[in-house]
Design an enzyme around this catalytic site. Structure first.
Site, PDB file in Angstrom:
ATOM      1  N   GLU A   1      51.349  23.812  43.102  1.00 38.82           N
ATOM      2  CA  GLU A   1      50.257  24.213  42.205  1.00 38.82           C
ATOM      3  C   GLU A   1      49.173  23.115  42.241  1.00 38.82           C
ATOM      4  O   GLU A   1      47.977  23.400  42.207  1.00 38.82           O
ATOM      5  CB  GLU A   1      50.790  24.405  40.778  1.00 38.82           C
ATOM      6  CG  GLU A   1      49.706  24.813  39.795  1.00 38.82           C
ATOM      7  CD  GLU A   1      50.256  25.251  38.442  1.00 38.82           C
ATOM      8  OE1 GLU A   1      51.383  25.818  38.394  1.00 38.82           O
ATOM      9  OE2 GLU A   1      49.577  25.032  37.439  1.00 38.82           O
TER      10      GLU A   1
ATOM     11  N   SER B   1      52.292  20.909  35.844  1.00 38.06           N
ATOM     12  CA  SER B   1      53.278  21.452  36.791  1.00 38.06           C
ATOM     13  C   SER B   1      52.858  21.157  38.226  1.00 38.06           C
ATOM     14  O   SER B   1      51.740  21.481  38.624  1.00 38.06           O
ATOM     15  CB  SER B   1      53.402  22.964  36.615  1.00 38.06           C
ATOM     16  OG  SER B   1      53.933  23.233  35.348  1.00 38.06           O
TER      17      SER B   1
ATOM     18  N   ARG C   1      47.770  31.622  38.856  1.00 41.50           N
ATOM     19  CA  ARG C   1      47.173  30.361  39.341  1.00 41.50           C
ATOM     20  C   ARG C   1      46.457  30.556  40.679  1.00 41.50           C
ATOM     21  O   ARG C   1      46.495  29.682  41.552  1.00 41.50           O
ATOM     22  CB  ARG C   1      48.239  29.262  39.503  1.00 41.50           C
ATOM     23  CG  ARG C   1      49.033  28.958  38.284  1.00 41.50           C
ATOM     24  CD  ARG C   1      48.244  28.374  37.130  1.00 41.50           C
ATOM     25  NE  ARG C   1      49.047  28.426  35.943  1.00 41.50           N
ATOM     26  CZ  ARG C   1      49.027  29.468  35.096  1.00 41.50           C
ATOM     27  NH1 ARG C   1      48.218  30.488  35.274  1.00 41.50           N
ATOM     28  NH2 ARG C   1      49.795  29.488  34.042  1.00 41.50           N
TER      29      ARG C   1
HETATM   30  C1  LIG Z   1      49.254  17.251  31.084  1.00 39.60           C
HETATM   31  C2  LIG Z   1      48.758  18.432  31.854  1.00 39.60           C
HETATM   32  C3  LIG Z   1      49.119  19.720  31.454  1.00 39.60           C
HETATM   33  C4  LIG Z   1      48.663  20.836  32.164  1.00 39.60           C
HETATM   34  N1  LIG Z   1      49.029  22.074  31.734  1.00 39.60           N
HETATM   35  C5  LIG Z   1      48.560  23.166  32.391  1.00 39.60           C
HETATM   36  C6  LIG Z   1      48.912  24.481  31.934  1.00 39.60           C
HETATM   37  O1  LIG Z   1      49.608  24.664  30.945  1.00 39.60           O
HETATM   38  N2  LIG Z   1      48.429  25.544  32.645  1.00 39.60           N
HETATM   39  C7  LIG Z   1      47.626  25.380  33.752  1.00 39.60           C
HETATM   40  O2  LIG Z   1      47.209  26.389  34.341  1.00 39.60           O
HETATM   41  N3  LIG Z   1      47.288  24.146  34.199  1.00 39.60           N
HETATM   42  C8  LIG Z   1      47.729  23.048  33.551  1.00 39.60           C
HETATM   43  N4  LIG Z   1      47.398  21.799  34.013  1.00 39.60           N
HETATM   44  C9  LIG Z   1      46.614  21.666  35.253  1.00 39.60           C
HETATM   45  C10 LIG Z   1      45.089  21.580  35.047  1.00 39.60           C
HETATM   46  O3  LIG Z   1      44.772  21.107  33.758  1.00 39.60           O
HETATM   47  C11 LIG Z   1      44.369  22.892  35.284  1.00 39.60           C
HETATM   48  O4  LIG Z   1      44.592  23.402  36.581  1.00 39.60           O
HETATM   49  C12 LIG Z   1      42.844  22.768  35.081  1.00 39.60           C
HETATM   50  O5  LIG Z   1      42.290  24.057  35.049  1.00 39.60           O
HETATM   51  C13 LIG Z   1      42.120  21.933  36.121  1.00 39.60           C
HETATM   52  O6  LIG Z   1      40.792  21.687  35.658  1.00 39.60           O
HETATM   53  P1  LIG Z   1      39.957  20.454  36.201  1.00 39.60           P
HETATM   54  O7  LIG Z   1      38.581  20.543  35.662  1.00 39.60           O
HETATM   55  O8  LIG Z   1      40.658  19.177  35.937  1.00 39.60           O
HETATM   56  O9  LIG Z   1      39.933  20.793  37.747  1.00 39.60           O
HETATM   57  P2  LIG Z   1      40.290  19.813  38.958  1.00 39.60           P
HETATM   58  O10 LIG Z   1      41.713  19.398  38.838  1.00 39.60           O
HETATM   59  O11 LIG Z   1      39.271  18.750  39.070  1.00 39.60           O
HETATM   60  O12 LIG Z   1      40.147  20.815  40.192  1.00 39.60           O
HETATM   61  C14 LIG Z   1      41.095  21.838  40.411  1.00 39.60           C
HETATM   62  C15 LIG Z   1      40.553  22.778  41.502  1.00 39.60           C
HETATM   63  O13 LIG Z   1      39.439  23.471  40.981  1.00 39.60           O
HETATM   64  C16 LIG Z   1      38.305  23.312  41.824  1.00 39.60           C
HETATM   65  N5  LIG Z   1      37.139  23.252  40.950  1.00 39.60           N
HETATM   66  C17 LIG Z   1      36.963  22.463  39.850  1.00 39.60           C
HETATM   67  N6  LIG Z   1      35.789  22.727  39.270  1.00 39.60           N
HETATM   68  C18 LIG Z   1      35.206  23.698  40.011  1.00 39.60           C
HETATM   69  C19 LIG Z   1      33.971  24.402  39.944  1.00 39.60           C
HETATM   70  N7  LIG Z   1      33.072  24.180  38.983  1.00 39.60           N
HETATM   71  N8  LIG Z   1      33.703  25.334  40.886  1.00 39.60           N
HETATM   72  C20 LIG Z   1      34.591  25.592  41.878  1.00 39.60           C
HETATM   73  N9  LIG Z   1      35.761  24.958  42.016  1.00 39.60           N
HETATM   74  C21 LIG Z   1      36.070  24.031  41.090  1.00 39.60           C
HETATM   75  C22 LIG Z   1      38.550  22.006  42.580  1.00 39.60           C
HETATM   76  O14 LIG Z   1      37.886  22.022  43.847  1.00 39.60           O
HETATM   77  C23 LIG Z   1      40.052  22.045  42.748  1.00 39.60           C
HETATM   78  O15 LIG Z   1      40.381  22.809  43.886  1.00 39.60           O
HETATM   79  C24 LIG Z   1      47.836  20.650  33.307  1.00 39.60           C
HETATM   80  C25 LIG Z   1      47.463  19.367  33.701  1.00 39.60           C
HETATM   81  C26 LIG Z   1      47.910  18.267  32.978  1.00 39.60           C
HETATM   82  C27 LIG Z   1      47.472  16.892  33.411  1.00 39.60           C
END
Ligand SMILES: Cc1cc2nc3c(=O)[nH]c(=O)nc-3n(C[C@H](O)[C@H](O)[C@H](O)COP(=O)(O)OP(=O)(O)OC[C@H]3O[C@@H](n4cnc5c(N)ncnc54)[C@H](O)[C@@H]3O)c2cc1C
Length: 325
Positions: A315, A244, A195
């Site tokens: 996280e 998480s 992560r």
């Molecule tokens: C129900 C649920 C289950 C989940 N299960 C998992 C799992 O099994 N494993 C896991 O790893 N995560 C999990 N997550 C967490 C999450 O889905 C991941 O971390 C996901 O990759 C975040 O993507 P996002 O587009 O929503 O990013 P955001 O939450 O919007 O952003 C996360 C970070 O990424 C940065 N970011 C976003 N887009 C960009 C870009 N284009 N360029 C540079 N930086 C960027 C943001 O600045 C921020 O710091 C879960 C979340 C939920 C709600």
């Protein structure tokens, strides 16, 4: 190793002024909003307003935005779909960029006897790419079954599960640097860990290439459904969360087990609750504020350290104006 000291993609001290507002309005028209509440844009449904929320459509929009932010010294923050974000109640100062509606192309760029390489925009949703791949019989993304959010957020977080992570299949990354413009990077030159990564730095991920292998579409779909079912049995998916809340410590018990053994399952603060089903999921049970989630995070960190001398690391990424705290 930490990913960044701050989560601003561009640091700046400028405040939104009539001049910078006019420049943004002229450049982005209906693709920019001012004083826009961020709660509807993030999974938790929590968070104060962004001074400016921009939806860039392409590379030219990013160049234009970078120029305006440099001219007015505006800080820049990036969000995907906010599935890993806690936006504080006072919101985010400066410019917030959301890629939710753009950078969403998926394109096969090469193919050979063993598989293919796919190029994806950072705004593509993880479930959409997974479906694209398995319906064509390409293997490699099954690890991401049930993980929400954009691919840009997936690369930034090196999102993954016990079955793998995006770094395992990444071959190339394209980044937009707010000072220097576009850069192409090869996987071999990039560090990814659990992560975390040092690849993205202060840049915005615009696109990436993944290497996928030939597989059987029916078998792949069965495996994806099995993993989604396995997750649904363990995870509370009926209320908003960020998955998480804490990373698992490098050794010993998982974060969830530590929270459970500390007796904190079911603890509440305002509208927030530590899930009874999975103690590492902190839920918005209705009307929770960022301060409620933060109170639970602080309670867990303090109690787990006192009981087990383990320092849990978040996280979930906390973004926004800490003047409110
Ligand atoms: C129900 C649920 C289950 C989940 N299960 C998992 C799992 O099994 N494993 C896991 O790893 N995560 C999990 N997550 C967490 C999450 O889905 C991941 O971390 C996901 O990759 C975040 O993507 P996002 O587009 O929503 O990013 P955001 O939450 O919007 O952003 C996360 C970070 O990424 C940065 N970011 C976003 N887009 C960009 C870009 N284009 N360029 C540079 N930086 C960027 C943001 O600045 C921020 O710091 C879960 C979340 C939920 C709600």
């Amino acid at each position: 190793m930490s990913t960044k000291s701050s989560f601003e993609a561009r640091s700046g001290h400028g405040k939104l002024t009539p001049q910078s507002r006019a420049a943004l309005e002229t450049a982005f028209q209906e693709h920019v909003r001012f004083n826009e509440p961020l709660a509807p844009y993030v999974a938790y449904g929590i968070g104060g307003p962004a001074d400016v929320l921009v939806f860039p459509r392409n590379g030219e929009d990013l160049q234009m935005l970078a120029q305006i932010c440099r001219e007015y010294d505006l800080p820049v923050t990036i969000i995907g779909t906010g599935t890993n974000l806690l936006v504080l109640d006072a919101g985010i100062r400066g410019v917030v960029i959301a890629l939710k509606h753009s950078f969403n192309q998926i394109e096969e760029i090469s193919k050979d006897a063993e598989g293919m390489t796919v190029r994806c925009g950072a705004g593509v949703s993880k479930p959409e790419l997974l479906e694209w791949a398995i319906s064509r019989g390409y293997a490699g993304l099954e690890f991401s079954s049930g993980v929400p959010g954009t691919l840009g957020g997936g690369i930034f977080m090196n999102a993954g599960t016990k079955y793998g992570c995006y770094a395992d299949i990444l071959t190339r990354l394209e980044l937009f640097d707010f000072e220097k413009g576009l850069r192409q990077l090869e996987r071999k030159d990039l560090y990814f860990g659990y992560r975390e990564q040092t690849a993205v730095g202060d840049s915005l991920v615009t696109s990436m290439d993944f290497r996928l292998k030939n597989g059987d579409a029916v078998a792949l779909r069965t495996e994806v459904q099995r993993i989604i079912q396995e997750r649904a049995e363990k995870q509370p998916l009926d209320f908003p969360s960020c998955g998480s809340t804490f990373k698992n410590p490098p050794t010993g018990m998982s974060a969830g087990r530590l929270i459970e053994h500390a007796g904190l399952k079911g603890s509440t603060s305002g509208g927030a609750e530590i899930s009874l089903k999975h103690a590492n999921f902190f839920l918005n049970k209705g009307g929770a504020r960022a301060s409620d989630i933060l109170a639970l995070i602080d309670l867990v960190k303090k109690t787990v350290f006192e009981k087990f001398q383990v320092q849990l690391e978040c996280e979930v990424i906390i973004l926004g104006d800490r003047g409110s705290l």
